[in-house]
Design a protein around this motif. Structure first.
Motif, PDB file in Angstrom:
ATOM      1  N   ASN A 112       0.817  -1.220   0.000  1.00  0.00           N
ATOM      2  CA  ASN A 112       0.000   0.000   0.000  1.00  0.00           C
ATOM      3  C   ASN A 112       0.848   1.267   0.000  1.00  0.00           C
ATOM      4  OD1 ASN A 112       0.968  -0.442   2.565  1.00  0.00           O
ATOM      5  ND2 ASN A 112      -0.853   0.317   3.614  1.00  0.00           N
ATOM      6  N   GLN A 113       2.160   1.135   0.256  1.00  0.00           N
ATOM      7  CA  GLN A 113       3.054   2.282   0.174  1.00  0.00           C
ATOM      8  C   GLN A 113       3.793   2.336  -1.160  1.00  0.00           C
ATOM      9  OE1 GLN A 113       5.667   2.534   3.593  1.00  0.00           O
ATOM     10  NE2 GLN A 113       4.081   1.804   4.986  1.00  0.00           N
ATOM     11  N   GLY A 118      -2.151   6.216 -10.901  1.00  0.00           N
ATOM     12  CA  GLY A 118      -2.306   5.508 -12.160  1.00  0.00           C
ATOM     13  C   GLY A 118      -2.198   4.009 -12.035  1.00  0.00           C
ATOM     14  N   ASP A 119      -1.786   3.483 -10.867  1.00  0.00           N
ATOM     15  CA  ASP A 119      -1.651   2.037 -10.687  1.00  0.00           C
ATOM     16  C   ASP A 119      -2.996   1.348 -10.477  1.00  0.00           C
ATOM     17  OD1 ASP A 119       1.039   2.355 -10.937  1.00  0.00           O
ATOM     18  OD2 ASP A 119       1.494   2.185  -8.798  1.00  0.00           O
ATOM     19  N   LEU A 120      -3.972   2.052  -9.954  1.00  0.00           N
ATOM     20  CA  LEU A 120      -5.263   1.451  -9.632  1.00  0.00           C
ATOM     21  C   LEU A 120      -6.073   1.252 -10.910  1.00  0.00           C
ATOM     22  CD1 LEU A 120      -6.512   0.623  -6.907  1.00  0.00           C
ATOM     23  CD2 LEU A 120      -7.891   2.704  -7.017  1.00  0.00           C
ATOM     24  N   GLY A 121      -6.472   0.008 -11.170  1.00  0.00           N
ATOM     25  CA  GLY A 121      -7.241  -0.312 -12.364  1.00  0.00           C
ATOM     26  C   GLY A 121      -8.669  -0.675 -12.038  1.00  0.00           C
ATOM     27  N   PRO A 122      -9.476  -0.938 -13.066  1.00  0.00           N
ATOM     28  CA  PRO A 122     -10.884  -1.311 -12.834  1.00  0.00           C
ATOM     29  C   PRO A 122     -10.988  -2.574 -11.972  1.00  0.00           C
ATOM     30  CG  PRO A 122     -10.496  -0.799 -15.149  1.00  0.00           C
ATOM     31  CD  PRO A 122      -9.156  -0.849 -14.508  1.00  0.00           C
ATOM     32  N   GLY A 123     -11.813  -2.497 -10.944  1.00  0.00           N
ATOM     33  CA  GLY A 123     -12.011  -3.636 -10.057  1.00  0.00           C
ATOM     34  C   GLY A 123     -11.029  -3.725  -8.907  1.00  0.00           C
ATOM     35  N   ASP A 124      -9.931  -2.927  -8.931  1.00  0.00           N
ATOM     36  CA  ASP A 124      -8.964  -2.950  -7.836  1.00  0.00           C
ATOM     37  C   ASP A 124      -9.510  -2.209  -6.619  1.00  0.00           C
ATOM     38  OD1 ASP A 124      -7.247  -4.306  -9.469  1.00  0.00           O
ATOM     39  OD2 ASP A 124      -6.109  -2.530 -10.075  1.00  0.00           O
ATOM     40  N   LEU A 125      -9.163  -2.701  -5.450  1.00  0.00           N
ATOM     41  CA  LEU A 125      -9.579  -2.073  -4.201  1.00  0.00           C
ATOM     42  C   LEU A 125      -8.349  -1.594  -3.450  1.00  0.00           C
ATOM     43  CD1 LEU A 125     -12.321  -4.573  -2.935  1.00  0.00           C
ATOM     44  CD2 LEU A 125     -12.634  -2.439  -4.207  1.00  0.00           C
ATOM     45  N   LEU A 126      -8.425  -0.385  -2.919  1.00  0.00           N
ATOM     46  CA  LEU A 126      -7.332   0.183  -2.139  1.00  0.00           C
ATOM     47  C   LEU A 126      -7.904   0.736  -0.836  1.00  0.00           C
ATOM     48  CD1 LEU A 126      -4.336   0.911  -1.977  1.00  0.00           C
ATOM     49  CD2 LEU A 126      -4.878   3.097  -3.067  1.00  0.00           C
ATOM     50  N   PRO A 127      -8.073  -0.113   0.172  1.00  0.00           N
ATOM     51  CA  PRO A 127      -8.652   0.356   1.443  1.00  0.00           C
ATOM     52  C   PRO A 127      -7.681   1.280   2.177  1.00  0.00           C
ATOM     53  CG  PRO A 127      -7.890  -1.900   1.641  1.00  0.00           C
ATOM     54  CD  PRO A 127      -7.749  -1.544   0.203  1.00  0.00           C
ATOM     55  N   PRO A 130      -7.318   2.660   9.153  1.00  0.00           N
ATOM     56  CA  PRO A 130      -8.179   3.367  10.111  1.00  0.00           C
ATOM     57  C   PRO A 130      -7.535   4.625  10.679  1.00  0.00           C
ATOM     58  CG  PRO A 130      -8.167   1.007  10.542  1.00  0.00           C
ATOM     59  CD  PRO A 130      -7.093   1.261   9.530  1.00  0.00           C
ATOM     60  N   ASP A 131      -6.206   4.638  10.770  1.00  0.00           N
ATOM     61  CA  ASP A 131      -5.508   5.790  11.325  1.00  0.00           C
ATOM     62  C   ASP A 131      -4.847   6.647  10.245  1.00  0.00           C
ATOM     63  OD1 ASP A 131      -3.700   3.891  10.587  1.00  0.00           O
ATOM     64  OD2 ASP A 131      -2.410   4.104  12.349  1.00  0.00           O
ATOM     65  N   ASP A 132      -5.388   6.631   9.027  1.00  0.00           N
ATOM     66  CA  ASP A 132      -4.834   7.426   7.934  1.00  0.00           C
ATOM     67  C   ASP A 132      -4.844   8.906   8.329  1.00  0.00           C
ATOM     68  OD1 ASP A 132      -4.246   8.772   5.526  1.00  0.00           O
ATOM     69  OD2 ASP A 132      -5.086   7.138   4.348  1.00  0.00           O
ATOM     70  N   ALA A 133      -3.651   9.519   8.331  1.00  0.00           N
ATOM     71  CA  ALA A 133      -3.539  10.907   8.773  1.00  0.00           C
ATOM     72  C   ALA A 133      -4.219  11.886   7.830  1.00  0.00           C
ATOM     73  CB  ALA A 133      -2.058  11.284   8.925  1.00  0.00           C
ATOM     74  N   ARG A 134      -4.528  11.458   6.604  1.00  0.00           N
ATOM     75  CA  ARG A 134      -5.176  12.360   5.649  1.00  0.00           C
ATOM     76  C   ARG A 134      -6.669  12.513   5.907  1.00  0.00           C
ATOM     77  NH1 ARG A 134      -3.808   9.279   0.313  1.00  0.00           N
ATOM     78  NH2 ARG A 134      -4.583   7.627   1.696  1.00  0.00           N
ATOM     79  N   LEU A 135      -7.226  11.647   6.746  1.00  0.00           N
ATOM     80  CA  LEU A 135      -8.662  11.650   7.007  1.00  0.00           C
ATOM     81  C   LEU A 135      -8.927  11.896   8.483  1.00  0.00           C
ATOM     82  CD1 LEU A 135      -9.647   8.537   4.856  1.00  0.00           C
ATOM     83  CD2 LEU A 135      -9.941  10.945   4.248  1.00  0.00           C
ATOM     84  N   ALA A 136     -10.085  12.469   8.731  1.00  0.00           N
ATOM     85  CA  ALA A 136     -10.518  12.741  10.105  1.00  0.00           C
ATOM     86  C   ALA A 136     -12.021  12.504  10.172  1.00  0.00           C
ATOM     87  CB  ALA A 136     -10.184  14.172  10.508  1.00  0.00           C
ATOM     88  N   PRO A 137     -12.545  12.101  11.333  1.00  0.00           N
ATOM     89  CA  PRO A 137     -13.994  11.921  11.473  1.00  0.00           C
ATOM     90  C   PRO A 137     -14.744  13.199  11.110  1.00  0.00           C
ATOM     91  CG  PRO A 137     -12.835  10.996  13.354  1.00  0.00           C
ATOM     92  CD  PRO A 137     -11.812  11.732  12.556  1.00  0.00           C
ATOM     93  N   GLY A 138     -15.838  13.044  10.382  1.00  0.00           N
ATOM     94  CA  GLY A 138     -16.556  14.204   9.900  1.00  0.00           C
ATOM     95  C   GLY A 138     -17.082  15.099  11.003  1.00  0.00           C
ATOM     96  N   TYR A 139     -17.436  14.530  12.144  1.00  0.00           N
ATOM     97  CA  TYR A 139     -18.063  15.343  13.188  1.00  0.00           C
ATOM     98  C   TYR A 139     -17.054  16.230  13.923  1.00  0.00           C
ATOM     99  CZ  TYR A 139     -16.287  11.592  16.183  1.00  0.00           C
ATOM    100  OH  TYR A 139     -15.488  10.680  16.814  1.00  0.00           O
ATOM    101  N   VAL A 140     -15.747  15.973  13.777  1.00  0.00           N
ATOM    102  CA  VAL A 140     -14.783  16.770  14.513  1.00  0.00           C
ATOM    103  C   VAL A 140     -14.532  18.117  13.852  1.00  0.00           C
ATOM    104  CG1 VAL A 140     -13.639  14.694  15.333  1.00  0.00           C
ATOM    105  CG2 VAL A 140     -12.758  15.836  13.314  1.00  0.00           C
ATOM    106  N   LEU A 141     -15.033  18.329  12.639  1.00  0.00           N
ATOM    107  CA  LEU A 141     -14.801  19.590  11.955  1.00  0.00           C
ATOM    108  C   LEU A 141     -15.846  20.644  12.280  1.00  0.00           C
ATOM    109  CD1 LEU A 141     -13.623  18.341   8.439  1.00  0.00           C
ATOM    110  CD2 LEU A 141     -12.266  18.955  10.429  1.00  0.00           C
ATOM    111  N   ASN A 142     -16.806  20.327  13.129  1.00  0.00           N
ATOM    112  CA  ASN A 142     -17.831  21.282  13.537  1.00  0.00           C
ATOM    113  C   ASN A 142     -17.456  21.830  14.905  1.00  0.00           C
ATOM    114  OD1 ASN A 142     -20.235  22.595  14.371  1.00  0.00           O
ATOM    115  ND2 ASN A 142     -21.397  21.325  12.930  1.00  0.00           N
ATOM    116  N   ASP A 143     -17.569  23.144  15.051  1.00  0.00           N
ATOM    117  CA  ASP A 143     -17.184  23.774  16.313  1.00  0.00           C
ATOM    118  C   ASP A 143     -18.278  23.726  17.366  1.00  0.00           C
ATOM    119  OD1 ASP A 143     -15.451  26.362  14.455  1.00  0.00           O
ATOM    120  OD2 ASP A 143     -14.735  24.428  15.222  1.00  0.00           O
ATOM    121  N   ASP A 144     -19.470  23.310  17.008  1.00  0.00           N
ATOM    122  CA  ASP A 144     -20.582  23.255  17.956  1.00  0.00           C
ATOM    123  C   ASP A 144     -20.605  21.882  18.621  1.00  0.00           C
ATOM    124  OD1 ASP A 144     -22.951  23.245  19.347  1.00  0.00           O
ATOM    125  OD2 ASP A 144     -24.092  24.257  17.778  1.00  0.00           O
TER     126      ASP A 144
END
Length: 295
Positions: A112-113, A118-127, A130-144
């Motif tokens: 995965n590293q 361009g390597d990903l083709g039709p039908g390929d899966l790239l999960p 869970p701790d991917d630093a590029r993503l964050a839970p959606g609810y943490v971006l709200n200040d309320d």
């Protein structure tokens, strides 16, 4: 010479520093024993003796150059040991190790590293992890806090969205890409995408610098472009229709003064050449002189 690598079984808590420990003389003298063991393991002759290094007080490693094609710089490491005075020297281990100048395979990298764009083709899966630093839970971006709790409980919105690190990585990648301000196309463009009518601005924190091109004739159609990118299909591009043939300017010469003698309000003077008057054929002839009379 210190070997590139030593077997783990030779290390112990009371092992002395190999740089300060001198191998016992009996271990140094076991050169031919070590060479025979290396040749037996190699299935043929081995190269020159490189050196011997002490592992501890009772073990040492002899190094020989490998003579196999394709193993330039590799070494046969033969570890010999002696259990006590007046005891024979024995061979503990024979291994082939890379030397300082040997060609070795790169360190193993998880799949995965190793994946690139361009390597990903039709039908390929790239999960994603869970701790991917590029993503964050959606609810943490709200200040309320109240909205955060409700959104988390009932699962509104996307489970994960781009984190600050994810947005920064994307912005840097797009900035230095083919549709960034440093590309050759952008440098030769008549204008920037930021003031082009086909520029669809992104939303959120990236809206100030990025958008999507909506011109089907542009090379970046449907792509994310930087606001300072540009191409020849700019909405305000104008074509120079002037003649490419240089035309000299009209020059007026007023150094010579021309005088016009035409009377103001009169007829133009005749340009016919005057002729001398001739006697008319019908004019009366001159009187003839009378003959003289004789007396």
């Amino acid at each position: 010479m210190t070997p590139t690598s030593t077997p783990a079984s030779h290390h112990s808590a009371d092992t002395h520093d190999a740089a300060t420990t001198q191998p016992a003389e009996v271990l140094v003298d076991a050169l031919e024993l070590a060479r025979s063991a290396a040749a037996e393991e190699a299935g043929g002759e081995v190269g020159d003796h490189v050196g011997v290094t002490a592992e501890d007080d009772v073990t040492a490693t002899h190094l020989f150059e490998a003579a196999h094609p394709g193993y330039g710089g590799w070494r046969w490491a033969v570890t010999v040991a002696v259990v006590g005075p007046d005891e024979p020297v024995t061979v503990s281990e024979v291994v082939l190790l890379p030397g300082p100048s040997s060609l070795v395979a790169p360190d193993w990298v998880p799949y995965n590293q190793r994946i690139r764009a361009g390597d990903l083709g039709p039908g390929d899966l790239l999960p994603t992890a869970p701790d991917d630093a590029r993503l964050a839970p959606g609810y943490v971006l709200n200040d309320d806090p109240g909205e955060q709790e409700v959104a988390y409980e009932i699962g509104l919105g996307r489970p994960r969205v781009l984190s600050r690190e994810g947005r920064t990585d994307a912005a840097e990648r797009w900035h230095r890409g083919d549709f960034g301000p440093t590309s050759d196309m952008a440098k030769a463009a008549p204008g920037n995408c930021g003031n082009c009518g086909f520029f669809l601005q992104l939303q959120g924190s990236l809206k100030a610098a990025f958008g999507v091109c909506a011109n089907e004739l542009a090379p970046a159609d449907g792509r994310v472009v930087h606001a300072e990118y540009g191409c020849g299909a700019h909405s305000e591009a104008e074509v120079d229709t002037s003649s490419i043939v240089p035309i000299s300017e009209v020059v007026y010469d007023d150094s010579v003064l021309e005088i016009d003698h035409t009377p103001r309000g009169g007829d133009l003077p005749s340009t016919d050449t005057p002729h001398s008057a001739e006697p008319s054929a019908e004019a009366d002839p001159a009187p003839e002189a009378e003959p003289a009379t004789e007396s």
